[in-house]
Enzyme design. Structure first.
Site, PDB file in Angstrom:
ATOM      1  N   GLY A 137       2.857   3.587   1.354  1.00  0.00           N
ATOM      2  CA  GLY A 137       3.453   3.758   2.682  1.00  0.00           C
ATOM      3  C   GLY A 137       4.059   5.129   2.873  1.00  0.00           C
ATOM      4  N   ARG A 138       4.206   5.846   1.763  1.00  0.00           N
ATOM      5  CA  ARG A 138       4.767   7.200   1.884  1.00  0.00           C
ATOM      6  C   ARG A 138       4.236   8.075   0.751  1.00  0.00           C
ATOM      7  NH1 ARG A 138      10.412   7.148  -1.036  1.00  0.00           N
ATOM      8  NH2 ARG A 138      10.022   5.403  -2.412  1.00  0.00           N
ATOM      9  N   ARG A 189       3.440  13.643  -8.344  1.00  0.00           N
ATOM     10  CA  ARG A 189       3.447  12.735  -9.497  1.00  0.00           C
ATOM     11  C   ARG A 189       2.092  12.760 -10.181  1.00  0.00           C
ATOM     12  NH1 ARG A 189       5.729   6.769  -8.662  1.00  0.00           N
ATOM     13  NH2 ARG A 189       3.864   6.350  -7.476  1.00  0.00           N
ATOM     14  N   GLY A 205       7.754   7.118   5.944  1.00  0.00           N
ATOM     15  CA  GLY A 205       6.781   7.812   5.098  1.00  0.00           C
ATOM     16  C   GLY A 205       7.375   8.954   4.298  1.00  0.00           C
ATOM     17  N   GLY A 262       0.849  -1.185   0.000  1.00  0.00           N
ATOM     18  CA  GLY A 262       0.000   0.000   0.000  1.00  0.00           C
ATOM     19  C   GLY A 262       0.880   1.229   0.000  1.00  0.00           C
ATOM     20  N   ASP A 270       3.967  -4.685  -7.833  1.00  0.00           N
ATOM     21  CA  ASP A 270       3.395  -3.424  -7.326  1.00  0.00           C
ATOM     22  C   ASP A 270       3.927  -2.230  -8.115  1.00  0.00           C
ATOM     23  OD1 ASP A 270       5.657  -4.562  -5.811  1.00  0.00           O
ATOM     24  OD2 ASP A 270       5.772  -2.573  -4.912  1.00  0.00           O
ATOM     25  N   ASN A 271       4.935  -2.446  -8.925  1.00  0.00           N
ATOM     26  CA  ASN A 271       5.487  -1.349  -9.727  1.00  0.00           C
ATOM     27  C   ASN A 271       5.133  -1.499 -11.197  1.00  0.00           C
ATOM     28  OD1 ASN A 271       6.638  -0.265  -7.431  1.00  0.00           O
ATOM     29  ND2 ASN A 271       8.595  -1.286  -7.732  1.00  0.00           N
TER      30      ASN A 271
HETATM   31  P1  AMP Z   1       8.970   1.294  -3.710  1.00  0.00           P
HETATM   32  O1  AMP Z   1      10.291   0.615  -3.508  1.00  0.00           O
HETATM   33  O2  AMP Z   1       9.072   2.796  -3.687  1.00  0.00           O
HETATM   34  O3  AMP Z   1       8.217   0.795  -4.892  1.00  0.00           O
HETATM   35  O4  AMP Z   1       8.116   0.931  -2.414  1.00  0.00           O
HETATM   36  C1  AMP Z   1       7.704  -0.366  -2.050  1.00  0.00           C
HETATM   37  C2  AMP Z   1       6.786  -0.278  -0.871  1.00  0.00           C
HETATM   38  O5  AMP Z   1       7.464   0.239   0.263  1.00  0.00           O
HETATM   39  C3  AMP Z   1       5.572   0.635  -1.075  1.00  0.00           C
HETATM   40  O6  AMP Z   1       4.512   0.097  -0.358  1.00  0.00           O
HETATM   41  C4  AMP Z   1       6.044   1.935  -0.454  1.00  0.00           C
HETATM   42  O7  AMP Z   1       4.977   2.748  -0.069  1.00  0.00           O
HETATM   43  C5  AMP Z   1       6.846   1.438   0.729  1.00  0.00           C
HETATM   44  N1  AMP Z   1       7.872   2.393   1.146  1.00  0.00           N
HETATM   45  C6  AMP Z   1       9.018   2.716   0.483  1.00  0.00           C
HETATM   46  N2  AMP Z   1       9.726   3.640   1.176  1.00  0.00           N
HETATM   47  C7  AMP Z   1       9.021   3.921   2.294  1.00  0.00           C
HETATM   48  C8  AMP Z   1       9.224   4.790   3.398  1.00  0.00           C
HETATM   49  N3  AMP Z   1      10.289   5.576   3.500  1.00  0.00           N
HETATM   50  N4  AMP Z   1       8.261   4.811   4.353  1.00  0.00           N
HETATM   51  C9  AMP Z   1       7.188   4.022   4.279  1.00  0.00           C
HETATM   52  N5  AMP Z   1       6.936   3.177   3.262  1.00  0.00           N
HETATM   53  C10 AMP Z   1       7.842   3.124   2.281  1.00  0.00           C
HETATM   54 MG    MG Z   2       6.522   0.995  -5.713  1.00  0.00          MG
END
Ligand code: AMP
Ligand code: MG
Length: 481
Positions: free
Chosen positions: A89-90, A173, A123, A87, A249-250
């Site tokens: 997360g940030r 974004r 976040g 979900g 998820d990406n």
């Molecule tokens: P990403 O690597 O950006 O595609 O993120 C993968 C997952 O980790 C997603 O659910 C993001 O929302 C979560 N996430 C990445 N960085 C953070 C962060 N600094 N704080 C909270 N959630 C994060």
């Molecule tokens: Mg992602």
């Protein structure tokens, strides 16, 4: 004077399974770093009468536009093959901005604070990675490849703790939606058929209205997403782009490139190229991108099984037959894409061999991927292209070009629209980011201006065309997000 926001928030009206209602966490001392005026204008947004302080308030989430209904979206994902409930997360979705009452764009803040999906994370996001997403996503857009885009970056005035203390930042974004394969995986995992139907209908209404009335919606959706994703990965292969973290998820259902983390452009041709420090086994290496796309599509198909046919066996058979065709479709499209890069019209039985010979030569000689095609367009004359094997290959290519039954002008036009002359070279991106971190945006703005016209031969851009000096250590990217 109004900015021109026109929000309509269809996703936030879905049930609470799909999202969490949440506001961005206000930040201490926001400061605007960059605003994409050209994108703003295509969105019918006018920030020209808004002062810098107010812009910082807006793009930090400290001052939220009216008519928004901010949420964090729920999704799951296979991360490096392992299934996890995730979900935003940030990130927070402000809502959907309508352009001319028709085109709908998600406006999302990335780095906007903790949500119930944050797990252990803070976040937040750091300035370097957000500016990096800004540069690369805008470059991908100018390369005519579907992508989310970047409207603005602000510094938060707060520090984020990574390996070092870094400046905090928020990226705004813009996406045609943030529906991911992982969104379907999340809903499928809850085993609620009604919600799954809702998600399929929502997706079709938003992205694929042409199958709204179909009797086999789920299968048609799978087929259309497969087509879009196939085309996307072909485009990445065309320009030497490595996404770096193709977790489910990406992967956007719209077919846009999304979630720029450890991505980078390949310099010398090596199919095994991996830049991401965490991709230890090369799962997302350059040449693995097509099979991984297929793997991700199979995960998407699994979510749709209950809606494809009441009989599970039939549903699995239909979905499998469809996904199994990915490779054939990909190979045909890939061959045509390569013919375009080489300015070859029609088909010849030896085309594949000719193309593979070029790849073998590039790999053996560590030739730069982008510049090799530029050399064929007479854009450069680096020493490496005086190599005898390359000259002999060129003779074969010229012979094949004679079968084109077309003019030299048409051939060069085709090549020109498929082979970029400049790409965001890793060392130039790093150089721009290092300066930006110290407070000067000059290098980044110059880089952005050049990357706006990647297919044009611009004056004085040699330093942007040359590969990094070979003394450079192996380039590594980090999720340092
Ligand atoms: P990403 O690597 O950006 O595609 O993120 C993968 C997952 O980790 C997603 O659910 C993001 O929302 C979560 N996430 C990445 N960085 C953070 C962060 N600094 N704080 C909270 N959630 C994060
Ligand atoms: Mg992602």
């Amino acid at each position: 004077m109004t900015i021109g926001w026109h929000f309509d928030n269809s996703y936030s009206k879905l049930s609470n399974t799909f999202k969490e209602n949440i506001k961005p966490t206000p930040v201490h001392d926001p400061e605007l770093v960059i605003l994409n005026k050209e994108l703003a204008s295509t969105l019918n947004l006018d920030f020209s009468k808004t002062d810098k302080k107010k812009l910082a308030e807006i793009f930090s989430g400290n001052s939220i536009p009216d008519e928004t209904n901010t949420i964090a979206q729920a999704y799951a994902g296979h991360q490096f093959g392992h299934f996890t409930m995730l979900g935003d997360g940030r990130a927070v979705l402000l809502g959907e901005h309508l352009v001319n009452n028709e085109n709908r764009f998600d406006i999302q803040f990335k780095g906007s604070g903790r949500t119930s999906f944050s797990r252990g994370g803070d976040g937040r996001a750091a300035l370097g990675p957000m500016l990096r997403e800004y540069i690369i996503s805008e470059a991908i857009h100018s390369l005519n490849i579907p992508t989310t885009r970047s409207l603005a970056v602000v510094k938060t005035g707060e520090k984020v703790v990574r390996e070092n203390l870094l400046q905090g930042a928020i990226l705004t974004r813009v996406a045609s939606s943030h529906l991911r394969v992982g969104t379907f995986q999340y809903i499928a995992a809850t085993q609620n058929i009604e919600n799954l139907n809702t998600l399929v209908d929502y997706t079709i209404n938003r992205h694929y209205p042409e199958i709204r009335k179909s009797n086999s919606k789920a299968l048609d959706l799978l087929n259309l997403v497969m087509e879009k994703q196939c085309q996307l990965v072909i485009n990445w292969m065309r320009v030497g782009f490595i996404h770096g973290v193709m977790n489910t998820d990406n992967m956007a259902i719209s077919g846009e490139t999304i979630d720029y983390g450890p991505c980078a452009f390949m310099d010398h041709y090596d199919p095994k190229t991996v830049f991401s420090s965490i991709d230890k086994f090369g799962r997302y290496a350059f040449s693995n991108q097509p099979p991984i796309t297929k793997w991700n599509l199979a995960r998407f198909a699994e979510c749709l099984i209950p809606l494809i046919d009441k009989n599970e066996y039939t549903a699995i058979k239909l979905a499998t037959d469809l996904i199994d065709n990915f490779q054939n479709i990909y190979e045909d499209k890939w061959l045509n894409m390569m013919r375009d890069k080489l300015g070859l019209f029609g088909e010849d039985k030896n085309d594949k061999k000719l193309i593979n010979n070029l790849f073998n030569w590039m790999e053996k000689n560590k030739a730069d991927y982008t510049n090799t095609f530029c050399n064929l367009m007479d854009v450069n004359s680096y020493e490496i292209y005086k190599n005898n094997d390359f000259i002999n290959w060129k003779i074969e290519w010229k012979k094949r070009s004679e079968l084109n039954n077309s003019t030299k002008e048409k051939q060069s036009k085709l090549m020109k629209s498929n082979n970029p002359i400049v790409i965001p070279r890793n060392h130039k991106v790093e150089e721009a980011l290092a300066e930006a971190d110290k407070g000067s945006l000059d290098k980044m703005k110059k880089l952005l201006a050049i990357l706006k016209n990647p297919y044009d031969n611009q004056n004085n851009i040699e330093e942007y065309q040359a590969p990094a000096p070979s003394s450079n250590e192996k380039y590594q990217t980090f999720c340092g997000t």
